[in-house]
Scaffold this active site. Structure first.
Site, mmCIF file in Angstrom:
data_model
loop_
_atom_site.group_PDB
_atom_site.id
_atom_site.type_symbol
_atom_site.label_atom_id
_atom_site.label_comp_id
_atom_site.label_asym_id
_atom_site.label_seq_id
_atom_site.Cartn_x
_atom_site.Cartn_y
_atom_site.Cartn_z
ATOM 1 N N ARG A 38 14.946 -4.977 37.212
ATOM 2 C CA ARG A 38 16.393 -4.980 37.404
ATOM 3 C C ARG A 38 16.987 -3.589 37.533
ATOM 4 O O ARG A 38 17.686 -3.299 38.492
ATOM 5 C CB ARG A 38 17.079 -5.723 36.251
ATOM 6 C CG ARG A 38 18.572 -5.878 36.447
ATOM 7 C CD ARG A 38 19.223 -6.586 35.273
ATOM 8 N NE ARG A 38 18.640 -7.899 35.034
ATOM 9 C CZ ARG A 38 18.993 -8.693 34.028
ATOM 10 N NH1 ARG A 38 19.898 -8.277 33.156
ATOM 11 N NH2 ARG A 38 18.436 -9.870 33.875
ATOM 12 N N HIS A 84 15.710 -14.369 45.056
ATOM 13 C CA HIS A 84 16.427 -13.774 43.913
ATOM 14 C C HIS A 84 17.259 -14.848 43.206
ATOM 15 O O HIS A 84 18.413 -15.081 43.563
ATOM 16 C CB HIS A 84 17.324 -12.639 44.418
ATOM 17 C CG HIS A 84 17.740 -11.678 43.344
ATOM 18 N ND1 HIS A 84 16.863 -10.818 42.719
ATOM 19 C CD2 HIS A 84 18.946 -11.449 42.778
ATOM 20 C CE1 HIS A 84 17.513 -10.086 41.833
ATOM 21 N NE2 HIS A 84 18.779 -10.453 41.848
ATOM 22 N N TYR A 128 33.969 -14.039 54.562
ATOM 23 C CA TYR A 128 34.779 -13.364 55.570
ATOM 24 C C TYR A 128 34.063 -12.188 56.226
ATOM 25 O O TYR A 128 34.576 -11.615 57.178
ATOM 26 C CB TYR A 128 36.077 -12.843 54.946
ATOM 27 C CG TYR A 128 36.954 -13.931 54.363
ATOM 28 C CD1 TYR A 128 37.391 -14.980 55.146
ATOM 29 C CD2 TYR A 128 37.338 -13.884 53.033
ATOM 30 C CE1 TYR A 128 38.192 -15.975 54.616
ATOM 31 C CE2 TYR A 128 38.147 -14.862 52.483
ATOM 32 C CZ TYR A 128 38.572 -15.915 53.279
ATOM 33 O OH TYR A 128 39.367 -16.892 52.757
#
Length: 745
Positions: A38, A84, A128
């Site tokens: 991570r 993931h 968007y």
């Protein structure tokens, strides 16, 4: 905890273990997962797992730099579903950062739509925006289909994902990285690819190269937002040598002439990771609080580029002095920390030097070259085997066609009759009829000879380490040319300069000197009237309030406030609010507690000495220069405890001191009996059986002691032998006509 595994009633699948060991093992597992999967980047490709999975997911979706954009939501869904298994928000945030050219030196994602800006605004929702890879991302993935790296199962075992990317340039240093793991963190600034390639080429030629030699190729970070590094070279060298350090980074600015002697400062680049909107807010706060009195205004005239305007208070201000104060007081100068903590070989966290990080990249590139070369060699061997079969088929084409037409199982017959391998026989049988016209012996032999020559080259390459490093050097030169000065924004953006430290100029020297009248009410509301007005002039105050302090001053003066808590507070007269309204509470400008009364408010005069005393009659002399406070919290001078409070502060003038207590007894003694100190409780001035100190004054004995009688006339007493005694005596009743309020003035 006792062992319960022998209990026959216990479920055999349950295990008992001490709580300390259970928590320790589980937390260690969590810590290792955070460190490796991570927070820390891999030294080889410079990526964390989430970034690697995003790029691989886009590669699988065929979102190359030349393809059309795809909805970001589709990319996030692909990555989350296959590689993931975390929140879509975390994936999209990581992907958006890879597209931000003000955060990433060489963006890996080409975004279309609102992906955030340098003001700190967040990207638009993923539904968007659209995205595809950049050529820099393609360079990281180059050779992925040629067995360049290992693959592993994804989280559910249905897909495969790369353990690391091939990475044709040192992305760890090129784009930098930051992250916080368990018990460790990393923070790496971005650098210039061309300079990194030069350093790698030098390291190939001289494996034992010194750190200072490498720094000739990599002089320092290259931030996407530009700026000027003012850190000394020896500090940068030490940071690169140890893997820990910091860099002072300043904004880029210039003076713009407005004509008629007027000018303004234009800031064109701000430090890395500083939000422009937040920076402007902080500068506006400095103006509002008058911490930089020579700065009048700040404006943002930015469009696609940065353009911040700083207006000076006066055209007589020195631009270098103004910017020196701005660098000290705002984020126009920041210190970027370097902590090169990375995963070596994807497993071991280590704080590495610049040389170690470059060496890890070069070793990775050699592994990639060997694997790709071996993969190509295997492909050539397979193709050569097929070509040999094609040539045999061409020479015996009629017989081959006859076997295929007449035999039910032509494959074993062909293998026996023409001594073909299984692969060759299968290739001949799978050939389409239209391909028969291409079976020309010359063409087949030409392709075979070309592959044989390439095979020899590959075998030589795999057998020689020198040839391998030569090939890697050629690849680095190609990368340098591809991402060098000809690449969009490939030239260095961050420049270097020596820090021109401006001397500390007193605030008073930067303020226009103007007369004012300082007015402070009983409730502590203060204001500065323009000019020197009559001190007995009637002024307006809030309901229930009245005047207390009024004196003439100048804007360059420093004012001292003495509180009942024994602390001195310092205020610049130029920072006082104007006199049009009722002013502002003094306690908003200084951290004077609400329960501490203002004892006195006066102009600071350098070199003067002050007498301070408490309500119980303890006091001492303090140099006035020693009571100046540098912060809002003031400076503790007179120590008071419990019910005791500071009673008075008086300028020292003369050789004797007169004290009067609440019991109206007066004592006169030599000033030399009082100690001079910077802070403390002091010594006893006068002894009291009941009550405490009312007032004190210093005077010249020969000139006598003065006070105002009840009628307001000044009276001077020169015959004071009756009251003169040693310090800490009880004293005698005050002379006839002494004021009833027990005050000398």
């Amino acid at each position: 905890m006792s062992d319960l595994t022998d209990d026959p009633k216990m479920n055999p699948s349950e295990v008992s273990e001490p709580l300390r060991r259970a928590i320790g093992e589980r937390y260690l597992t969590y810590a290792l997962s955070t460190i490796m999967h991570r927070a820390l980047p891999d030294a080889r490709d410079g990526l964390k797992p989430v970034h690697r999975r995003i790029l691989y997911g886009m590669h699988q979706m065929k979102l190359a730099a030349g393809s059309s954009h795809r909805k970001s939501a589709g990319v996030v869904g692909e990555v989350m579903g296959k590689y993931h298994p975390h929140g879509d928000g975390a994936i999209y945030d990581a992907m958006a950062r890879l597209a931000q050219d003000f955060n990433i030196r060489y963006p890996l994602v080409n975004g279309q739509g609102n992906f955030g800006n340098i003001d700190g605004d967040n990207p638009a929702a993923m539904r968007y925006t659209e995205a595809r890879m950049t050529i820099a991302a393609e360079a990281l993935l180059e050779g992925l289909s040629e067995n360049a790296v290992d693959f592993r199962d994804n989280y559910d075992g249905r897909e495969q994902e790369p353990v690391v990317l091939p990475a044709s340039f040192p992305n760890l240093l090129a784009n930098g990285s930051s992250g916080i793991a368990v018990g460790m963190a990393t923070n790496i600034p971005p650098h210039n690819i061309e300079e990194l390639c030069n350093a790698c080429l030098h390291l190939i030629k001289s494996p034992d190269a010194r750190d200072d030699t490498l720094m000739n190729h990599v002089p320092g970070p290259d931030f996407p937002t530009g700026g000027i590094i003012v850190e000394p070279r020896e500090n940068i060298l030490e940071a690169y040598r140890t893997g820990r350090g910091s860099f002072r980074l300043r904004s880029t600015w210039q003076t713009e002439d407005l004509g008629r002697g007027q000018w303004q400062i234009v800031i064109t680049e701000i430090p890395y990771q500083v939000q422009k909107s937040r920076l402007i807010e902080k500068i506006a706060e400095l103006i509002q609080t008058k911490k930089i009195p020579i700065l009048a205004d700040v404006r943002d005239e930015s469009a696609d580029d940065i353009r911040l305007i700083l207006e000076p208070k006066s055209k007589n201000v020195d631009p270098d002095v103004l910017m020196g104060m701005m660098f000290r007081s705002s984020d126009l100068e920041v210190r970027f920390s370097l902590n090169m903590n990375v995963l070596i070989d994807g497993r071991t966290p280590k704080v590495c030097s610049l040389k170690e990080v470059l060496r890890a990249f070069l070793d990775h590139r050699r592994d990639v070259l060997i694997r790709r070369s071996q993969h190509r060699l295997d492909k050539i061997d397979h193709r050569l085997e097929v070509l040999e079969g094609y040539i045999i088929a061409f020479l015996n084409l009629d017989r081959v066609i006859e076997i295929i037409r007449t035999e039910d199982e032509p494959k074993p017959i062909m293998m026996v009759e023409f001594e073909l391998t299984d692969v060759q026989a299968e290739a001949i049988l799978n050939m389409r009829l239209r391909s028969l016209r291409r079976l020309e012996e010359m063409e087949l032999r030409r392709e075979r000879d070309g592959l044989m020559a390439e095979r020899v080259d590959l075998q030589d390459l795999l057998a020689s380490e020198d040839l391998q490093w030569a090939r890697i050097s050629d690849q680095l030169r190609e990368t340098r040319k591809k991402f060098g000065k000809e690449y969009e924004d490939g030239a260095r953006r961050t420049q270097f300069a020596e820090a021109q430290e401006t001397p500390d100029v007193p605030i008073e020297a930067m303020i226009d000197r103007e007369p004012i009248t300082v007015v402070c009410s009983k409730m502590g509301w203060v204001r500065a009237m323009k000019g020197h007005i009559a001190l007995d002039q009637e002024l307006k105050f809030k309901d229930g309030d009245e005047g207390r302090f009024a004196f003439h001053a100048e804007t360059t003066d420093r004012l001292l406030v003495f509180g009942a808590n024994g602390r001195f507070y310092t205020i610049t007269a130029a920072n006082l609010p104007g006199g049009r309204g009722m002013g502002e509470p003094l306690r908003l400008m200084i951290d004077l507690p609400n329960d501490a009364e203002i004892i006195d408010f006066f102009i600071h005069k350098p070199g003067r000495k002050l007498l301070v005393a408490s309500s119980v009659g303890d006091g001492f002399i303090v140099p006035e220069d020693d009571v100046i406070a540098q912060t809002r919290s003031g400076k503790q001078v007179l120590n008071v405890r419990g019910e005791t409070r500071a009673q008075l502060v008086k300028p020292v003038t003369g050789d004797h001191i007169a004290c009067v207590g609440e019991n109206r007894k007066m004592l006169v003694f030599e000033l030399s009996e009082l100690p001079e100190m910077g802070r403390g409780k002091g010594v006893r001035l006068q002894k009291y059986k009941d009550g405490g100190l009312s007032d004190a004054a210093t005077f010249v004995l020969e000139e006598g002691l003065s006070w105002k009688d009840p009628a307001g006339r000044t009276r001077t007493e020169t015959e004071l032998a009756e009251w003169i005694a040693k310090r800490a005596a009880a004293g005698r009743m005050a002379p006839r006509g002494f004021p009833r309020d027990n005050k000398f003035t």
